[in-house]
Design an enzyme around this catalytic site. Structure first.
Site, PDB file in Angstrom:
ATOM      1  N   PRO A  89      -7.685 -28.144 -11.300  1.00 33.27           N
ATOM      2  CA  PRO A  89      -7.592 -27.344 -12.541  1.00 33.27           C
ATOM      3  C   PRO A  89      -6.716 -28.026 -13.586  1.00 33.27           C
ATOM      4  CG  PRO A  89      -6.553 -26.202 -10.674  1.00 33.27           C
ATOM      5  CD  PRO A  89      -7.175 -27.434 -10.129  1.00 33.27           C
ATOM      6  N   GLU A 116      -2.761 -26.766  -2.024  1.00 33.68           N
ATOM      7  CA  GLU A 116      -2.212 -27.002  -3.382  1.00 33.68           C
ATOM      8  C   GLU A 116      -2.683 -28.327  -3.962  1.00 33.68           C
ATOM      9  OE1 GLU A 116      -0.777 -24.663  -5.102  1.00 33.68           O
ATOM     10  OE2 GLU A 116      -0.993 -23.406  -3.322  1.00 33.68           O
ATOM     11  N   ARG A 158     -29.152 -33.700 -12.754  1.00 36.43           N
ATOM     12  CA  ARG A 158     -30.322 -33.329 -13.561  1.00 36.43           C
ATOM     13  C   ARG A 158     -30.519 -34.273 -14.743  1.00 36.43           C
ATOM     14  NH1 ARG A 158     -29.343 -30.173 -18.042  1.00 36.43           N
ATOM     15  NH2 ARG A 158     -31.261 -28.960 -17.992  1.00 36.43           N
ATOM     16  N   ASP A 173     -30.936 -28.946 -24.803  1.00 33.53           N
ATOM     17  CA  ASP A 173     -29.952 -28.086 -24.133  1.00 33.53           C
ATOM     18  C   ASP A 173     -28.732 -27.845 -25.006  1.00 33.53           C
ATOM     19  OD1 ASP A 173     -31.221 -27.730 -21.729  1.00 33.53           O
ATOM     20  OD2 ASP A 173     -30.312 -29.481 -20.775  1.00 33.53           O
TER      21      ASP A 173
HETATM   22  N1  SAM Z   1      -2.030 -25.315  -7.250  1.00 33.37           N
HETATM   23  C1  SAM Z   1      -3.113 -25.914  -7.937  1.00 33.37           C
HETATM   24  C2  SAM Z   1      -2.912 -25.747  -9.452  1.00 33.37           C
HETATM   25  O1  SAM Z   1      -2.391 -24.721  -9.844  1.00 33.37           O
HETATM   26  O2  SAM Z   1      -3.300 -26.652 -10.226  1.00 33.37           O
HETATM   27  C3  SAM Z   1      -4.430 -25.271  -7.543  1.00 33.37           C
HETATM   28  C4  SAM Z   1      -4.937 -25.676  -6.214  1.00 33.37           C
HETATM   29  S1  SAM Z   1      -6.499 -24.952  -5.823  1.00 33.37           S
HETATM   30  C5  SAM Z   1      -6.009 -23.530  -4.943  1.00 33.37           C
HETATM   31  C6  SAM Z   1      -7.148 -25.996  -4.554  1.00 33.37           C
HETATM   32  C7  SAM Z   1      -8.133 -27.026  -4.997  1.00 33.37           C
HETATM   33  O3  SAM Z   1      -9.271 -26.390  -5.578  1.00 33.37           O
HETATM   34  C8  SAM Z   1      -7.692 -28.007  -6.059  1.00 33.37           C
HETATM   35  O4  SAM Z   1      -6.896 -29.035  -5.538  1.00 33.37           O
HETATM   36  C9  SAM Z   1      -9.021 -28.529  -6.566  1.00 33.37           C
HETATM   37  O5  SAM Z   1      -9.605 -29.465  -5.678  1.00 33.37           O
HETATM   38  C10 SAM Z   1      -9.863 -27.265  -6.527  1.00 33.37           C
HETATM   39  N2  SAM Z   1      -9.927 -26.561  -7.814  1.00 33.37           N
HETATM   40  C11 SAM Z   1      -9.436 -25.336  -8.092  1.00 33.37           C
HETATM   41  N3  SAM Z   1      -9.704 -24.973  -9.340  1.00 33.37           N
HETATM   42  C12 SAM Z   1     -10.384 -25.985  -9.906  1.00 33.37           C
HETATM   43  C13 SAM Z   1     -10.914 -26.213 -11.199  1.00 33.37           C
HETATM   44  N4  SAM Z   1     -10.785 -25.318 -12.172  1.00 33.37           N
HETATM   45  N5  SAM Z   1     -11.569 -27.366 -11.430  1.00 33.37           N
HETATM   46  C14 SAM Z   1     -11.701 -28.284 -10.453  1.00 33.37           C
HETATM   47  N6  SAM Z   1     -11.202 -28.128  -9.210  1.00 33.37           N
HETATM   48  C15 SAM Z   1     -10.551 -27.007  -8.931  1.00 33.37           C
END
Ligand code: SAM
Length: 255
Positions: A89, A116, A158, A173
């Site tokens: 994220p 995490e 795609r 698109d």
């Molecule tokens: N503690 C982290 C933070 O606040 O940035 C979030 C960890 S999340 C619970 C676990 C994993 O989900 C991340 O390491 C990533 O691989 C994935 N993930 C969660 N949200 C995501 C997003 N919006 N985009 C891409 N990957 C995501």
């Protein structure tokens, strides 16, 4: 294109067997390799996480299994290098533009995490040797990166030549570079011409291609103004004709 995914849930990727992407794989356009991260864990419990340095809640994915797993994937073709995509994220936003950039790569390696996230030294190690992108699929937090990888593989897949039935359908698109850059596609309709009292806009039944194209562009501008003001602000004024400018000013957004 070759796609490798390292995950503790390779079974999450069953949807890649289905529909457009499944067919692209059958036809050899997309060559997907799934790897179980725990195969590179060293202990009997196949542990891939540990407590975070500095304290705090949650666990962090250990660097050793990730390093060994990535090295094993890289060894599949020592003459080439994948572009590594780390879903998080905290990454840069995944956009249609980035999807197009990835679609031009011969090899992508995705590293979806859990807990995490992955010990940051893994990204530092490979980032010093090759292109490593930390990418977010949206401003929300998923439980793991697998769904984010499914999103990205589908958006990229795609776009690969031969995957979409109609070679031009990606051009119209939402977000497509060119006429649709920073625009959302307007509403679409099919038969019957009337359903539960709702009629298809008459212009679409007229057979007049020029007027239909104009109507579609108006609807795209209207919908973008309604749903995504920040996209409207990013429209390149050079791409707006007189009619676009008039409509935008009627909508309260003088170009
Ligand atoms: N503690 C982290 C933070 O606040 O940035 C979030 C960890 S999340 C619970 C676990 C994993 O989900 C991340 O390491 C990533 O691989 C994935 N993930 C969660 N949200 C995501 C997003 N919006 N985009 C891409 N990957 C995501």
């Amino acid at each position: 294109m070759r796609v490798d995914v390292i995950s503790i849930f390779p079974e999450y990727f069953a949807p890649l067997d289905v529909s457009l992407i499944g067919k692209a794989r059958e036809r050899g356009i997309l060559d997907v390799h799934l790897h179980q991260l725990r195969d590179w864990a060293r202990d009997v419990h196949r542990t891939v996480d540990d407590t975070p340095y500095g304290g705090g809640p949650g666990m962090v994915m250990k660097p050793e299994p990730w390093g060994e797993a990535i090295d094993a994937v890289l060894a599949a073709d020592p003459a080439a290098q994948p572009r590594i995509i780390v879903p998080t994220p905290s990454g840069v936003p995944f956009t249609q533009k980035l999807a197009m950039e990835y679609a031009a790569e011969p090899w992508l390696l995705f590293t979806p995490a859990r807990y995490e996230g992955i010990d940051s030294r893994v990204m530092a190690e490979y980032g010093a040797r090759m292109r490593v992108d930390e990418v977010s699929v949206g401003d929300y937090v998923l439980a793991g990166g697998e769904v984010a990888v499914l999103v990205m593989v589908e958006a990229v897949g795609r776009l690969l030549p031969g995957v979409l039935g109609n070679a031009h359908s990606a051009v119209d698109d939402s977000f497509a570079p060119g006429a649709m850059e920073n625009l959302l596609e307007g509403p679409v309709y099919t038969k019957p011409p009337e359903w539960r009292g709702h009629e298809v806009p008459e212009i679409l039944l007229s057979g007049h291609h020029g007027k239909i194209a104009r109507w579609r562009r108006d609807e795209a501008l209207r919908r973008t103004a309604r749903n995504r003001l920040e996209l409207l602000a990013a429209l390149d004024p050079e791409t707006l004709d007189k009619h676009d400018r008039k409509l935008l000013s009627e909508l309260g957004f003088p170009a």
